[in-house]
Scaffold this active site. Structure first.
Site, PDB file in Angstrom:
ATOM      1  N   HIS A 204       0.830  -1.194   0.000  1.00 21.72           N
ATOM      2  CA  HIS A 204       0.000   0.000   0.000  1.00 21.72           C
ATOM      3  C   HIS A 204       0.878   1.262   0.000  1.00 21.72           C
ATOM      4  CE1 HIS A 204      -3.744   1.996   0.794  1.00 21.72           C
ATOM      5  NE2 HIS A 204      -3.074   2.791   1.592  1.00 21.72           N
ATOM      6  N   ASP A 452       0.754  -9.669  -9.811  1.00 25.64           N
ATOM      7  CA  ASP A 452       0.356 -11.053  -9.543  1.00 25.64           C
ATOM      8  C   ASP A 452       1.225 -12.049 -10.305  1.00 25.64           C
ATOM      9  OD1 ASP A 452      -1.687 -11.160  -7.573  1.00 25.64           O
ATOM     10  OD2 ASP A 452      -2.990 -10.085  -8.959  1.00 25.64           O
ATOM     11  N   CYS A 499       0.169  -3.705 -17.131  1.00 29.58           N
ATOM     12  CA  CYS A 499      -0.498  -2.732 -16.253  1.00 29.58           C
ATOM     13  C   CYS A 499      -0.126  -2.929 -14.792  1.00 29.58           C
ATOM     14  CB  CYS A 499      -2.013  -2.792 -16.425  1.00 29.58           C
ATOM     15  SG  CYS A 499      -2.713  -4.382 -15.955  1.00 29.58           S
TER      16      CYS A 499
HETATM   17  C1  PEP Z   1      -1.396  -6.937 -11.192  1.00 29.80           C
HETATM   18  O1  PEP Z   1      -1.595  -7.979 -10.580  1.00 29.80           O
HETATM   19  O2  PEP Z   1      -0.273  -6.609 -11.669  1.00 29.80           O
HETATM   20  C2  PEP Z   1      -2.486  -5.967 -11.378  1.00 29.80           C
HETATM   21  C3  PEP Z   1      -2.343  -4.915 -12.166  1.00 29.80           C
HETATM   22  O3  PEP Z   1      -3.636  -6.182 -10.700  1.00 29.80           O
HETATM   23  P1  PEP Z   1      -3.815  -5.862  -9.119  1.00 29.80           P
HETATM   24  O4  PEP Z   1      -2.575  -5.174  -8.654  1.00 29.80           O
HETATM   25  O5  PEP Z   1      -5.042  -5.031  -9.017  1.00 29.80           O
HETATM   26  O6  PEP Z   1      -3.978  -7.237  -8.573  1.00 29.80           O
HETATM   27 MG    MG Z   2      -3.624  -8.594 -10.182  1.00 34.44          MG
END
Ligand code: PEP
Ligand code: MG
Length: 574
Positions: A204, A452, A499
């Site tokens: 965070h 992830d 992303c």
């Molecule tokens: C990711 O996992 O990189 C992602 C963009 O999704 P989140 O961070 O919302 O899990």
């Molecule tokens: Mg993710």
């Protein structure tokens, strides 16, 4: 982003004197006096009584005096704060000024001979418990009462105030970690840099620091012991270092860089003109307008779960349409990638996910929640389609946590049923990276969620500070997953974007482009830095650096090799 040993852009003297080393998660250099985030205020002993001969009336009066001082301090802070922070501070100030709490604590002093700190503690707890029992909105106020309790007790005991320090002068915030509640009060004009002992690149604190453009180092184990209150420290949020008592020359260099504000002209490209679409990640719908102002070419990830969090039930279709339209309206005629609900694991939602799962990150999360609850996805697609019809943005839709070809096929069919024809998948699971060819034969595009994908490739919980050194998208194993995904995209002539947080790191961005990624989506604050580094690097150089990183044996080695070949990072202080 891992501990960096080979910082190229600090003076040798500076590097020798590095006192704290962690993970650089938000680039930039800044210096200032250390202000530590005070830990929790200890509960007074239940046996603390006034001593024989103590002036009972003076003790009772001290409760009122300290409560008034706390209320005044909070009101002053509220006046100079903005937005949500100002509201929170003003509400807490009102609560501290409320005579009920003071009178009930004074009664405990006068009638039961309790010491003022214990009296305030017990009186506040009684109020907080009553509020909790009422449930709903009132129960949420119980936390505010405990906040006031902690402040008045800290003032009575003469220990540091809990929460973000309120100072006249800017400072470097040093903490174990920051809780979401702390960060609402974080004022970027006061906090020059952040150093935390815990937390990783996707924590965070890291995400917040990047979104506010505050240089930050996380996962620096001895930060609290070494970076003592009041000492001057120079933080390098790219190198992941903090140096005590920096030279005047290093501080001046950091300040000169900080005053040089870079902007993004709205079109990402390499030095030889190869287009790389630079997009924004948006959470709260209100953030879309800011992303557009920052020059983002569109939205590469709209995290729709922000409209669902803190809800006990699914928002209505009408509520969803309203929220989605706010985002689409900020980007007329431009691409907006809407991600369907990513519930579970780090984003639990009581109406949808099972919190008793033994391994929530490997459980029923993301698209998997629609297996048992297809209606929620169906409602969401209805809302997205309605919002898309009402606005002119080019709406793309993607699902999180896709692992198989079958899931892709079903999701694309569900989107098509709602008239949403540009349907894609997030690549966050190694199986999807390795199967990207057949997956992209069905899906219109892929967007790699490196947060992830790193977690699952390295088998390291992204929320655990103690595993932060493994949570590094620069690891060649993660880069190979990305390479494989791009290979599938090229086979099927489908675009592959990134992303996850890795897209916001300029050195990683260069490698991603070299691997074949055609768009990068990030916190709007990072757009100018990533754009500037890409603009100084040719596509061929990106490809060479990607090969260099793929051939490394560790994340540290890959990063050091790439950074060593990118002098522009040094020039821009990144
Ligand atoms: C990711 O996992 O990189 C992602 C963009 O999704 P989140 O961070 O919302 O899990
Ligand atoms: Mg993710």
């Amino acid at each position: 982003m891992a501990p960096r040993d080979g910082s190229t852009h600090l003076s040798t003297e500076h590097a020798r004197r590095t006192n704290v080393r962690g993970i650089g998660v938000s680039p930039g250099r800044a210096a200032g006096p250390v202000a530590q985030l005070a830990g929790a205020v200890p509960a007074p002993s239940p046996h603390e009584r006034l001593a024989a001969g103590d002036d009972v009336e003076a003790a009772a009066a001290s409760v009122a005096e300290h409560a008034a001082a706390v209320a005044e301090g909070l009101s002053t802070a509220a006046e100079s704060a903005e937005g949500e922070a100002a509201e929170i501070l003003a509400t807490t100030a009102q609560m501290a000024a409320d005579p009920t709490l003071v009178q009930s604590a004074q009664a405990k002093v006068r009638e039961e001979g309790k010491a003022p700190a214990l009296a305030v503690w017990e009186a506040a707890d009684a109020v907080a418990e009553q509020l909790s029992a009422l449930g709903g909105y009132m129960a949420e106020r119980a936390r505010d009462v405990r906040d006031v309790r902690d402040r008045v007790v800290a003032s009575l005991l003469g220990v540091p105030m809990p929460g973000i320090p309120q100072r006249e002068e800017p400072f470097v915030l040093v903490a174990l970690d920051l809780a979401p509640a702390d960060t609402a009060l974080l004022d970027p004009s006061k906090v020059r840099a952040i150093v935390t002992a815990e937390g990783g690149p996707t924590s965070h604190t890291a995400i917040l620091a990047r979104s506010l453009g505050i240089p930050a180092v996380v996962g620096a184990p001895h930060a609290l012991e070494v970076l003592e209150e009041g000492r001057t420290v120079l933080v390098d949020g790219a190198a992941g270092t903090a140096v005590l008592d920096p030279s005047a020359e290093d501080v001046a260099a950091a300040e000169a860089l900080a005053t040089h504000v870079r902007t993004f002209d709205g079109e990402g490209r390499t030095s030889d003109g190869h287009r790389v679409h630079l997009l924004a990640n948006v959470g709260e719908p209100a953030g879309a307008a800011k992303a557009a102002q920052a020059g983002a070419e569109g939205v590469g990830l709209f995290r729709t779960e922000f409209c669902f969090l803190d809800r006990n039930e699914e928002p209505t279709v009408a509520e969803q349409v309203k929220a989605y339209r706010t985002v689409l309206a900020a980007f007329p005629g431009k691409k907006v990638v809407v991600r369907t609900l990513d519930a579970g694991a780090d984003k639990p939602m009581p109406f949808l996910t099972d919190t008793a799962e033994p391994n929530p990150a490997l459980g029923v999360r993301g698209l998997r929640t629609s297996w048992r609850n297809p209606r929620i996805l169906d409602n969401q697609l209805t809302a997205i389609a309605e919002a898309a019809a009402a606005e002119s943005a080019d709406v793309w839709v993607m699902a999180p946590m896709v692992a198989t070809v079958d899931e892709t096929e079903e999701f694309v069919a569900a989107c098509n049923k709602h008239g949403l024809t540009t349907a894609g998948v997030m690549v966050e699971v190694p199986s999807a990276a390795l199967m990207s060819g057949p997956i992209l034969a069905r899906a219109a595009f892929a967007s790699i969620g490196t947060n992830d994908l790193t977690q699952y490739t390295m088998a390291a919980d992204r929320l655990l500070g103690s595993l932060a050194s493994l949570s590094d998208a620069f690891h060649p194993a993660v880069l190979r997953m990305i390479e494989e995904t791009c290979r599938g995209g090229a086979q099927q002539s489908r675009p592959v974007g990134v992303c996850g947080e890795a897209a916001a790191d300029p050195a990683t961005a260069v490698v991603l482009v070299g691997l074949g990624v055609s768009s990068l989506s990030m916190s709007p604050r990072s757009l100018p830095d990533v754009a500037a580094v890409l603009a100084a690097t040719s596509l061929q150089r990106c490809q060479e650096l990607a090969q260099l990183a793929l051939g490394a044996e560790s994340a540290e080695q890959a990063r050091a090799l790439v950074r060593g070949q990118l002098p522009v990072l040094d020039e821009l202080g990144l």
